[in-house]
Design an enzyme around this catalytic site. Structure first.
Site, PDB file in Angstrom:
ATOM      1  N   THR A  12       0.922  -1.440  -0.144  1.00 44.51           N
ATOM      2  CA  THR A  12      -0.009  -0.094   0.160  1.00 44.51           C
ATOM      3  C   THR A  12       0.823   1.460  -0.024  1.00 44.51           C
ATOM      4  O   THR A  12       0.524   2.127  -0.553  1.00 44.51           O
ATOM      5  CB  THR A  12      -1.002  -0.004   1.425  1.00 44.51           C
ATOM      6  N   SER A  54       1.382  -7.297  -0.862  1.00 50.14           N
ATOM      7  CA  SER A  54       1.961  -8.140   0.297  1.00 50.14           C
ATOM      8  C   SER A  54       1.117  -9.485   0.330  1.00 50.14           C
ATOM      9  O   SER A  54       1.983 -10.245   0.650  1.00 50.14           O
ATOM     10  CB  SER A  54       1.887  -7.328   1.293  1.00 50.14           C
ATOM     11  N   ASP A  86       0.068  -6.678   4.851  1.00 50.00           N
ATOM     12  CA  ASP A  86      -0.704  -7.874   5.043  1.00 50.00           C
ATOM     13  C   ASP A  86       0.144  -8.747   5.475  1.00 50.00           C
ATOM     14  O   ASP A  86      -0.074  -9.784   6.214  1.00 50.00           O
ATOM     15  CB  ASP A  86      -1.669  -8.230   3.944  1.00 50.00           C
TER      16      ASP A  86
END
Length: 163
Positions: A12, A54, A86
């Site tokens: 992100t 991820s 994640d």
């Protein structure tokens, strides 16, 4: 001035808006340009082996990141890895086992919002990862996130500390 290798893997923190939603698309150089204060802390080289969400990172990529660190270990004082949240803790745990007897900092960070979001956490997390990586006492594998250093090293008292 310390020399740090910045390894960008996506997540992100490096995501940009596309027609398919947020997708890791921001380069390691663009990430660094969003946090210009890093240039006052250290000299930085970058490498971007991946630009993945991820959830798509696994042991194969983490072994590759460990190999990048191993192959460049003598050239740098520390390493900062931008990673998706994640699987960030899995990456840190894996790297802590793959990189044994590490006297240099390996610092992972990520963000809940893209670095493109001005009031998000990405800029702070990335900057603080470099702050910790350049600290003379830093060593071993850690996560820097939201003002805390996570993943205790035996020489530290607490499981995390505030920056």
């Amino acid at each position: 001035m310390k020399k740090i290798l910045f390894i960008a893997t996506g997540g992100t923190i490096a995501s940009a808006k596309t027609e398919n939603g947020l997708t890791p698309a921001i380069t390691s150089e663009e990430l660094l340009n969003a946090v210009p204060q890093v240039k006052n802390l250290c000299a930085v080289d970058t490498v971007q082996p991946y630009s993945l969400d991820s959830t798509n990172m696994c042991w194969k990529q983490w072994i590759h990141v460990a190999e990048i660190i191993r192959d460049s270990y003598a050239k740098y004082d520390g390493f900062v890895i931008a990673h998706g949240t994640d699987t960030l803790s899995y990456a840190a745990a894996t790297l802590s086992y793959l990189i044994q007897k590490n006297e240099k900092p390996v610092v992972l960070t990520g963000a809940q919002k893209s670095i493109e979001v001005p009031d998000g956490d990405a800029r702070r997390n990335l900057f603080e990862a470099f702050v910790y990586a350049t600290d003379a006492r830093a060593c071993g594998t850690h996560i820097v996130f939201n003002g805390h250093v996570h993943c205790r090293h035996p020489r530290q008292k607490n499981a995390y500390k505030e920056l």
